[in-house]
Design a protein around this motif. Structure first.
Motif, mmCIF file in Angstrom:
data_model
loop_
_atom_site.group_PDB
_atom_site.id
_atom_site.type_symbol
_atom_site.label_atom_id
_atom_site.label_comp_id
_atom_site.label_asym_id
_atom_site.label_seq_id
_atom_site.Cartn_x
_atom_site.Cartn_y
_atom_site.Cartn_z
ATOM 1 N N TYR A 52 0.833 -1.205 0.000
ATOM 2 C CA TYR A 52 0.000 0.000 0.000
ATOM 3 C C TYR A 52 0.866 1.252 0.000
ATOM 4 N N LYS A 53 2.038 1.185 0.641
ATOM 5 C CA LYS A 53 2.954 2.323 0.637
ATOM 6 C C LYS A 53 3.573 2.524 -0.750
ATOM 7 N N GLN A 54 3.798 1.438 -1.448
ATOM 8 C CA GLN A 54 4.322 1.548 -2.811
ATOM 9 C C GLN A 54 3.308 2.228 -3.724
ATOM 10 N N ARG A 55 2.030 1.922 -3.518
ATOM 11 C CA ARG A 55 1.005 2.574 -4.332
ATOM 12 C C ARG A 55 0.930 4.066 -4.017
ATOM 13 N N TYR A 56 0.966 4.405 -2.718
ATOM 14 C CA TYR A 56 0.961 5.804 -2.326
ATOM 15 C C TYR A 56 2.165 6.536 -2.904
ATOM 16 N N GLN A 57 3.334 5.887 -2.838
ATOM 17 C CA GLN A 57 4.545 6.532 -3.348
ATOM 18 C C GLN A 57 4.459 6.747 -4.851
ATOM 19 N N PHE A 58 3.844 5.809 -5.547
ATOM 20 C CA PHE A 58 3.660 5.955 -6.993
ATOM 21 C C PHE A 58 2.849 7.208 -7.290
ATOM 22 N N VAL A 59 1.776 7.413 -6.515
ATOM 23 C CA VAL A 59 0.937 8.589 -6.710
ATOM 24 C C VAL A 59 1.711 9.865 -6.361
ATOM 25 N N LYS A 60 2.459 9.828 -5.255
ATOM 26 C CA LYS A 60 3.237 11.002 -4.858
ATOM 27 C C LYS A 60 4.254 11.380 -5.926
ATOM 28 N N SER A 180 -4.957 1.804 -11.114
ATOM 29 C CA SER A 180 -4.354 0.566 -10.621
ATOM 30 C C SER A 180 -5.455 -0.406 -10.238
ATOM 31 N N THR A 181 -5.142 -1.688 -10.331
ATOM 32 C CA THR A 181 -6.108 -2.727 -9.992
ATOM 33 C C THR A 181 -5.341 -4.014 -9.695
ATOM 34 N N PRO A 182 -5.896 -4.947 -8.912
ATOM 35 C CA PRO A 182 -5.189 -6.206 -8.629
ATOM 36 C C PRO A 182 -4.928 -7.006 -9.898
ATOM 37 N N ASN A 183 -3.800 -7.665 -9.936
ATOM 38 C CA ASN A 183 -3.464 -8.588 -11.015
ATOM 39 C C ASN A 183 -3.836 -9.990 -10.557
ATOM 40 N N SER A 184 -4.874 -10.560 -11.133
ATOM 41 C CA SER A 184 -5.382 -11.860 -10.668
ATOM 42 C C SER A 184 -4.361 -12.979 -10.847
ATOM 43 N N GLU A 238 8.665 -14.005 -13.101
ATOM 44 C CA GLU A 238 8.396 -12.685 -13.650
ATOM 45 C C GLU A 238 7.154 -12.651 -14.546
ATOM 46 N N LYS A 239 6.821 -13.777 -15.185
ATOM 47 C CA LYS A 239 5.671 -13.800 -16.080
ATOM 48 C C LYS A 239 4.354 -13.553 -15.334
ATOM 49 N N VAL A 240 4.358 -13.802 -14.036
ATOM 50 C CA VAL A 240 3.140 -13.557 -13.240
ATOM 51 C C VAL A 240 2.784 -12.072 -13.248
ATOM 52 N N GLY A 241 3.800 -11.212 -13.318
ATOM 53 C CA GLY A 241 3.557 -9.775 -13.349
ATOM 54 C C GLY A 241 3.511 -9.156 -11.961
ATOM 55 N N PHE A 242 3.287 -7.849 -11.919
ATOM 56 C CA PHE A 242 3.190 -7.135 -10.653
ATOM 57 C C PHE A 242 1.961 -7.569 -9.861
ATOM 58 N N CYS A 243 2.055 -7.469 -8.545
ATOM 59 C CA CYS A 243 0.896 -7.751 -7.696
ATOM 60 C C CYS A 243 -0.216 -6.746 -7.974
ATOM 61 N N THR A 244 0.152 -5.460 -8.087
ATOM 62 C CA THR A 244 -0.786 -4.401 -8.479
ATOM 63 C C THR A 244 -0.387 -3.908 -9.857
ATOM 64 N N GLN A 245 -1.266 -4.041 -10.827
ATOM 65 C CA GLN A 245 -0.967 -3.568 -12.176
ATOM 66 C C GLN A 245 -1.499 -2.154 -12.360
ATOM 67 N N ILE A 246 -0.744 -1.348 -13.106
ATOM 68 C CA ILE A 246 -1.051 0.072 -13.246
ATOM 69 C C ILE A 246 -0.992 0.478 -14.715
ATOM 70 N N ALA A 247 -1.968 1.268 -15.130
ATOM 71 C CA ALA A 247 -1.975 1.853 -16.470
ATOM 72 C C ALA A 247 -1.901 3.369 -16.340
ATOM 73 N N VAL A 248 -1.007 3.990 -17.106
ATOM 74 C CA VAL A 248 -0.858 5.445 -17.111
ATOM 75 C C VAL A 248 -1.292 5.956 -18.484
ATOM 76 N N PHE A 249 -2.391 6.713 -18.506
ATOM 77 C CA PHE A 249 -2.946 7.261 -19.739
ATOM 78 C C PHE A 249 -2.514 8.717 -19.888
#
Length: 403
Positions: A52-60, A180-184, A238-249
């Motif tokens: 959750y801190k990584q997500r906050y830091q991404f936004v910051k 951002s959203t969970p990567n199933s 690595e093929k599993v991907g990030f735990c939280t996937q993010i798209a930047v438009f």
């Protein structure tokens, strides 16, 4: 520049500091979670810093990059994790809003603290909380440059998800949108996650599903999109991907004033439930208080240096000032200042005269006032000055009697 932060309920709290290698579902201040989701489990995945801190830091980091002046947060519900307080210390942001669709607990986290009044920020800040839905259009949503939707879309019903792109990309049309959203695909690495990571999730996409939705949305609304994430998978997976996937438009073409006006609805649909204006040095009364306090503090330091003798304190700790460390650093500065600029404070009878020019030369006083004339205006009638107004005066008769 303005920013919207759209945030839903948090994911499982994969905090590496969790005791006994356990993790819990994190509802912030909410205690309504089913007991089954509160049971401790063996944790095999640890994130440092916590996810959750990584997500906050991404936004910051995005805020630092795009330097928005106004921040808006969209949330499923308001909790103590509300993103507003994550942003309120930014030197860039001047307005923070939040839209919640469920409940309004945790409002105390948005209110100014005593320290905010004692040490006002140099920039203005207003925090506003609205109650509404991300599927509805409201005039207050217009004019933002950056929108972030952190762990939101997976909480939307199908009908809301269909309206979401038009509201955010079509109606709001910011320069940048971050979702951002969970990567199933990562769920197989998380113990006890049999279906979804949170009981309120309506869906969880794999990488291909999320990217397909994002690419189609970008195409429809003239945005480009890049993919990243937080929460790296274990080595060799690595093929599993990030735990939280993010798209930047990023919007390809600038929004025109005409298009904004044509889309503007006739009336507001959100209800304002909370508003707080933080003390700011842009407010004359807070600026004046800050300047007076700093002038008196600086003058006291200079007076102490002038009146103290080297042998006065010796090694006796009882005679040392409570702020001796500050005294030492200020004394060094004053020593250089009066030699270079001939602004020596002096004693006349029972009065100590500290030239305003000396005080104004101190960096913090100078930064607060900007000009010497502003300094004189702000302290006029609030600080004891000499007859010609050129110096701060301290009467030491009472101090001499005590000594």
């Amino acid at each position: 520049m303005r920013l919207v932060l759209v945030k839903g309920l948090p994911l499982l709290n994969l905090d590496s500091n969790t005791t006994e290698n356990s993790k819990r579902c994190n509802w912030g201040s909410q205690n309504t979670m089913d007991k089954n989701f509160q049971e401790e489990t063996t944790q095999i995945i640890k994130f440092e810093p916590p996810l959750y801190k990584q997500r906050y830091q991404f936004v910051k980091d995005l805020v630092e990059k795009y330097k928005p002046k106004k921040v808006e947060t969209f949330k499923i519900r308001v909790t103590t994790e509300i993103a507003a307080w994550q942003m309120k210390d930014s030197v860039i942001v001047s307005s923070i809003g939040s839209v919640s669709s469920i409940g309004t607990p945790g409002l105390h986290t948005l209110s100014p603290l005593p320290v905010d009044y004692l040490q006002p920020s140099e920039r203005s800040l207003t925090v506003t909380l609205h109650h509404g839905s991300v599927a509805h259009k409201d005039p207050c949503m217009l004019g933002f440059d950056l929108v972030t939707c952190i762990e939101l879309i997976e909480h939307l019903e199908e009908s809301e998800l269909k309206k979401f792109p038009e509201v955010v990309f079509g109606f709001m049309a910011p320069s940048v949108v971050v979702i951002s959203t969970p990567n199933s695909e990562f769920n197989s690495l998380l113990p006890r996650v049999m279906s979804y990571r949170h009981p309120d999730h309506k869906f969880e996409w794999n990488q291909a599903q999320f990217q397909s939705w994002a690419l189609e949305t970008a195409r429809c609304y003239d945005y480009s999109v890049e993919f990243t994430g937080v929460g790296h998978p274990p080595a060799g997976m690595e093929k599993v991907g990030f735990c939280t996937q993010i798209a930047v438009f990023v919007r390809k073409y600038p929004q025109t004033a005409e298009s904004v006006q044509s889309e503007k609805p006739m009336e507001a649909v959100y209800k304002t439930v909370f508003k707080a204006v933080y003390p700011s040095l842009k407010d004359e009364k807070y600026l004046q208080n800050a300047v007076i306090n700093e002038v008196i503090f600086t003058a006291q330091i200079i007076k102490h240096r002038l009146m103290s003798k080297p042998e006065e304190h010796g090694d006796d700790p009882e005679r040392k000032s409570k702020f001796q460390a500050s005294m030492d650093s200020f004394s060094d500065y004053v020593g250089k200042l009066v030699v270079e600029k001939n602004m020596e404070p002096f004693v006349s009878g029972n009065e100590v005269h500290i030239p305003l020019t000396t005080i104004f030369s101190f960096p913090k006083v100078n930064r607060l006032c900007g000009t010497f004339e502003k300094l004189c205006k702000l302290i006029a009638g609030k600080v004891t000055l000499s007859s010609d107004g050129s110096a701060v005066i301290f009467n030491i008769e009472h101090e001499n009697e005590e000594n």
